[in-house]
Structures are given as structure tokens and as C-alpha cells.
Design an enzyme around this catalytic site. Structure first.
Site, short mmCIF file in Angstrom:
data_model
loop_
_atom_site.label_atom_id
_atom_site.label_comp_id
_atom_site.label_asym_id
_atom_site.label_seq_id
_atom_site.Cartn_x
_atom_site.Cartn_y
_atom_site.Cartn_z
CB THR A 195 -0.97 0.03 1.19
OG1 THR A 195 -0.24 0.18 2.42
CG2 THR A 195 -1.81 -1.24 1.25
CG LEU A 241 -6.54 4.83 -1.96
CD1 LEU A 241 -7.01 5.85 -0.93
CD2 LEU A 241 -6.94 5.27 -3.35
CG HIS A 242 -3.44 2.03 3.81
ND1 HIS A 242 -2.09 1.74 3.85
CD2 HIS A 242 -3.57 3.21 4.44
CE1 HIS A 242 -1.44 2.70 4.49
NE2 HIS A 242 -2.32 3.61 4.86
CG ASP A 243 -8.62 -0.18 3.97
OD1 ASP A 243 -9.26 0.53 4.76
OD2 ASP A 243 -7.64 -0.87 4.32
CB THR A 245 -4.53 -2.76 -2.25
OG1 THR A 245 -4.65 -3.00 -0.83
CG2 THR A 245 -3.77 -1.47 -2.48
#
Ligand code: RIB
Ligand code: CA
Length: 312
Positions: A195, A241-243, A245
Site C-alpha cells: 500500500t 491508498l491502503h484498503d 488494494t
């Protein structure tokens, strides 16, 4: 046939973008329900934010459930410093009109996994793993019925973002993570190693704004707000933009590269609590239990995300 998923989440701007990406992809993904957990902000806010996002996407039909309001054994740690007081700071969204479902998120997880055909439901946790672990504890029979868990959490080369050793989702509830990582359910992990390579740079924020839609405007405002913390801390050119992914993996797994390795969770040490100890180099004989991602095609990821958001 669309893949049937349950998103478990603690919105959070990046969770919100992940939910939008899933709802923008009905041909590939059927969101059977959204279960909320305390994490970035307390449960009352995460369960309100999840409904705000569903309404933003015009999907007030998606059942949203409130789940656990605290970790299994520890005090809740939140992250208002990253996500703002509401957890969804940026453009103000109206309070949700759609109600929460009456059932507790944990009971929804158990009932759904028992009712639906084994192997037909994929779980997509985007926050602390408290709901999932509680469901597995309450109903051990359901673990074998889960098709796959694709989660955002942990880190190896990137190490920690909330402490020097641990990533936030795992840090908040290490005992829950330990249950999930030992559950035997096929696991795909999107760690900070991936991320932190998916940074929302100014041109990428501009592409969201350039969609010319309310959704594009809102997402641009979220990612602009969200980046303050990471830019200040890492000097990076945008926030990770972690989630999203997790959802992008379900849509285009070829965007990611990783290894099937052993990953275990530190639950005893105050210094390294919540660390994901990933045997990336295969130096132990501990059995592989997770596909742990290490690389992402960031341009491909943002192209997919922007195109799909443009459909809302
Ligand atoms: O460490 C990043 C994770 O913690 C993301 O899921 C973010 O939403 C927060 O929950
Ligand atoms: Ca999250």
C-alpha cells in the site's frame, strides 16, 4: 457469476474508497453485506460512515451491520489523527437515512456462512479483525466454509505505521489477527509493503476530481484530507491508498505480486505487539499460511480505480 463478498470495515477514507470500488463493479462483485468494526474511529462513527458511503454510491439496499466496539482483550486505539474526528473528513456527507440492520455483524457473518454454500463467500476485512475472530470463536464450524480472506493489514519490509513494529489494523487487535492467521482459511494479505507503493499523488487526486461527478469530488476531497498525515510523516508525494488494494486484487489479481509464506502475529511483547512476522526469506520450517503481497502495479491500480469510480 459475480464473486460474493462481505466487506468488514472501519471507514476511514480509504475504506470508503474500497467500498465504492466494490459497489462500482457489480458484474464482478456482489457485496452481500458490510460489517462495521471499531478501528479508525469508534463503532458509532464507522457504522454511520459505511452507510454514508453506500448512499453516496446510490446503494442504500446494501445491508450494513454494526459489530464489535472494542478489541477482544485490549482497549481500543483509534486514528483520528489520520482520518479526522468523523473518520471521513473531507467533503461533508449527509447523515445516513438507511438504517443499520438489527442483527449484530458477528451473527450476520455466522448465519450467512452457515446458510450459503461452502466456499461461496469471500471475506474482505479492511480494519481490525475483531468481528472475524469473534465469529470464528463463537462458531468454529464456519472457518472451513469461507472461500478466502483477502485483507489489508501487516507489514514486513515497511515495518510499522502506528508503532515502529506494527501496522494499525493488526496492532489494534493482535489477538484477533492471531486467530485469523491461524484459522486455516486461505489468506491473501495486502501489507504496507504494497500500500505504501500506491500513493495518491497530485495527478491521481486530479484524475478523481476530473471525473466531473459528485463521487469524484468526494473521493478527491477524502484523499486530499487523508494525505496530510503520511506526507508529513514520510515526506511522501501522497497518501497510501491502503484498503482499495483488497478490492483491486479481486478485480485484477495480476496487479499484485507476492509470496505464499508463513506469517505469524506478535501478541506477547509490548514493544512489538501486532507485528506481522513474515517468513519472506523462508528461513523457518513454519507452514505457509498466507499469500503476502510485496509489489503492485500502481499505475494499473489507479487506472482501474479511476475508471470504476467513473461509473458511479
Ligand atoms: O494501516 C492502514 C489501515 O489502518 C487501513 O485499513 C486504514 O483504514 C486503517 O484502518
Ligand atoms: Ca481500514
Amino acid at each position: 457469476m459475480a464473486r460474493r463478498i462481505i466487506i468488514d470495515t472501519d471507514p476511514g477514507q480509504d475504506d470508503a474508497v474500497a467500498i465504492l470500488l466494490a459497489l462500482a463493479s457489480p458484474d464482478e462483485l456482489e457485496v452481500v453485506g458490510i460489517t462495521c468494526v471499531a478501528g479508525n474511529v469508534p463503532l458509532a462513527l464507522t457504522s454511520a460512515n459505511a452507510r454514508k458511503v453506500c448512499e453516496l454510491a446510490g446503494r442504500a439496499d446494501v445491508p450494513v451491520f454494526a459489530g464489535c466496539d472494542a478489541p477482544l482483550e485490549r482497549a481500543l486505539v483509534t486514528a483520528e489523527h489520520v482520518h479526522g474526528k468523523t473518520g471521513l473528513d473531507g467533503v461533508e456527507l449527509p447523515d445516513p437515512a438507511m438504517p443499520l440492520q438489527d442483527a449484530h455483524a458477528v451473527d450476520f457473518l455466522i448465519d450467512t456462512l452457515r446458510r450459503e454454500p461452502a466456499g461461496s463467500i469471500t471475506l474482505c476485512p479492511l480494519g481490525p479483525l475483531t468481528n472475524i475472530a469473534t465469529a470464528f470463536r463463537k462458531a468454529p464450524d464456519i472457518a472451513g466454509r469461507v472461500a478466502e480472506i483477502v485483507l489489508m493489514g501487516g507489514a514486513y519490509f515497511e515495518v510499522g505505521n502506528i508503532t515502529p513494529a506494527a501496522e494499525f489494523n493488526i496492532y489494534v487487535d493482535p489477538e484477533a489477527a492471531d486467530i485469523v492467521f491461524k484459522s486455516g482459511v486461505p489468506l491473501v494479505v495486502m501489507p504496507l509493503d504494497v500500500t505504501h507503493k500506491a500513493l495518491v499523488t497530485a495527478p491521481r487526486v486530479a484524475a478523481f476530481a476530473g471525473l466531473g461527478s459528485h463521487v469524484g469530488e468526494v473521493v478527491a476531497s477524502w484523499t486530499h484530507f487523508f494525505e496530510r498525515f503520511d506526507v508529513a510523516k514520510y515526506g511522501s508525494e501522497g497518501a497510501p491508498l491502503h484498503d482499495p488494494t483488497v478490492i483491486a486484487y479481486l478485480l485484477q489479481p495480476g496487479l499484485f505480486e507476492g509470496r505464499h509464506i508463513n506469517v505469524e502475529i506478535e501478541t506477547q511483547s509490548p514493544l512489538t505487539r501486532g507485528m506481522t512476522v513474515a517468513d519472506w526469506w523462508g528461513v523457518t520450517d513454519r507452514p505457509a499460511n498466507a499469500t503476502f503481497m510485496g509489489d503492485i502495479d500502481a499505475d494499473g491500480f489507479f487506472a482501474l480505480l479511476t475508471e470504476r469510480l467513473g461509473r458511479l
